[in-house]
Write a protein that holds these residues in place. Structure first.
Motif, PDB file in Angstrom:
ATOM      1  N   ASN A 150       0.816  -0.654   0.243  1.00 56.57           N
ATOM      2  CA  ASN A 150      -0.186   0.435  -0.152  1.00 56.57           C
ATOM      3  C   ASN A 150       0.827   1.526   0.188  1.00 56.57           C
ATOM      4  O   ASN A 150       1.798   1.257  -0.299  1.00 56.57           O
ATOM      5  CB  ASN A 150      -0.939   0.385   1.443  1.00 56.57           C
ATOM      6  N   TYR A 151       0.009   2.238  -0.394  1.00 53.75           N
ATOM      7  CA  TYR A 151       0.522   3.700  -0.142  1.00 53.75           C
ATOM      8  C   TYR A 151       0.944   3.983   0.937  1.00 53.75           C
ATOM      9  O   TYR A 151      -0.641   4.498   1.537  1.00 53.75           O
ATOM     10  CB  TYR A 151       0.650   4.681  -1.523  1.00 53.75           C
ATOM     11  N   ILE A 152       1.656   4.629   1.960  1.00 54.40           N
ATOM     12  CA  ILE A 152       1.405   5.976   2.943  1.00 54.40           C
ATOM     13  C   ILE A 152       2.120   7.007   2.182  1.00 54.40           C
ATOM     14  O   ILE A 152       2.729   7.879   1.553  1.00 54.40           O
ATOM     15  CB  ILE A 152       2.776   5.488   3.335  1.00 54.40           C
ATOM     16  N   SER A 153       0.479   8.470   3.232  1.00 52.78           N
ATOM     17  CA  SER A 153       0.808   9.880   2.491  1.00 52.78           C
ATOM     18  C   SER A 153       1.145  10.678   4.064  1.00 52.78           C
ATOM     19  O   SER A 153       1.829  10.243   4.752  1.00 52.78           O
ATOM     20  CB  SER A 153      -0.522   9.576   2.440  1.00 52.78           C
ATOM     21  N   ILE A 154       2.553  11.092   2.775  1.00 49.88           N
ATOM     22  CA  ILE A 154       3.698  12.194   3.962  1.00 49.88           C
ATOM     23  C   ILE A 154       3.772  13.683   2.848  1.00 49.88           C
ATOM     24  O   ILE A 154       3.357  13.894   2.312  1.00 49.88           O
ATOM     25  CB  ILE A 154       5.192  11.356   4.012  1.00 49.88           C
ATOM     26  N   ILE A 155       4.104  14.559   3.447  1.00 53.79           N
ATOM     27  CA  ILE A 155       4.579  15.883   2.952  1.00 53.79           C
ATOM     28  C   ILE A 155       5.914  16.150   3.207  1.00 53.79           C
ATOM     29  O   ILE A 155       6.533  15.438   3.548  1.00 53.79           O
ATOM     30  CB  ILE A 155       3.941  16.819   3.809  1.00 53.79           C
ATOM     31  N   ILE A 156       6.380  16.487   2.125  1.00 51.56           N
ATOM     32  CA  ILE A 156       7.899  17.060   2.170  1.00 51.56           C
ATOM     33  C   ILE A 156       7.157  18.930   2.076  1.00 51.56           C
ATOM     34  O   ILE A 156       6.732  19.385   1.216  1.00 51.56           O
ATOM     35  CB  ILE A 156       8.652  16.736   0.662  1.00 51.56           C
TER      36      ILE A 156
END
Length: 257
Positions: free
Chosen positions: A239-245
């Motif tokens: 699955n994909y994990i949402s993050i912020i740069i």
């Protein structure tokens, strides 16, 4: 120093869990770009750890959105060709300047994009409305499918005060490559819940940066923080994990061009 610049710190880009963000950049400005700047970002393992860095860059002058879309199409066509050459016009490698200006007046984040300024190095610097295009790079053990722009949220958001920045950041869009052409897709007014009609997966996105507004708000030298919303694949679970740069755009210095 303006109140937005005071928030800038010397911390490296943060990777933090993402949640619905009311500061998402969705404003449609009605402006048209006169320059396009391309930035390919990726993970750098040359130092003691892993960090994000600008890998390759390029730029070109345009007169309107039609010409900007044409340049986007050319770059995406080259990138899809399978070779490892820089697909951007007037290509150059990324250059890392974590401290910003030589005198340290404008401390920068670890991932810093250089903004255009008036009276700079020839036509490269002369821009009032600059379209920033960001591509997520593969390599360094990272496959093309390992990360992408968010499929649930707008690709970009303001760093806590989008009301003050909406005249500077606007016209954000995902960029899809469809039938050999670049297609800009504006984000919706509302975020898309997990599993409900997600945005198409893409590793290209863009926004318009109003250079004139940035200069007026900060007496020519400027640093403006914003957020990039991405998803990184968990290889074990699939699955994909949402993050912020959270990089910045500023002048002077930053990554070339």
């Amino acid at each position: 120093m303006n109140k937005m610049a005071k928030k800038i710190s010397r911390e490296p880009p943060k990777l933090i869990p993402v949640s619905p963000n009311p500061e998402s950049i969705r404003h449609i400005s009605g402006k048209k770009p006169d320059q396009v700047r391309f930035f390919e970002i990726g993970f750098d393992t040359s130092g003691s750890g892993i960090s994000l860095a600008v890998k390759r860059t390029g730029w070109c002058s345009v007169n309107d959105w039609a010409e900007a879309d044409s340049e986007l199409t050319k770059a995406m066509q080259k990138a899809s060709g399978g070779n490892n050459k820089n697909p951007f016009p007037n290509p150059s490698g990324g250059t890392y300047h974590p401290e910003g200006s030589p005198n340290g007046r404008w401390p920068r984040t670890g991932l810093s994009f250089r903004g255009p300024v008036q009276g700079g190095n020839g036509s490269l610097e002369l821009s009032n409305q600059c379209l920033f295009v960001i591509r997520l790079a593969s390599g360094q053990g990272l496959a093309k499918t390992d990360w992408r722009f968010s499929t649930r949220y707008a690709p970009f958001s303001g760093d806590g005060n989008i009301k003050d920045l909406k005249d500077i950041f606007s016209d954000a869009a995902f960029i899809r490559f469809d039938q050999n052409h670049a297609i800009r897709e504006q984000p919706d007014e509302f975020e898309r819940p997990l599993g409900i009609d997600p945005y198409a997966s893409t590793d290209w996105a863009c926004f318009l940066f109003d250079v004139e507004e940035a200069r007026q708000k900060s007496n020519n030298d400027y640093v403006f923080r914003y957020n990039i919303h991405i998803e990184i694949k968990d290889r074990k679970k699939g699955n994909y994990i949402s993050i912020i740069i959270d990089p910045d755009i500023g002048h002077p210095e930053g990554n070339s061009p």
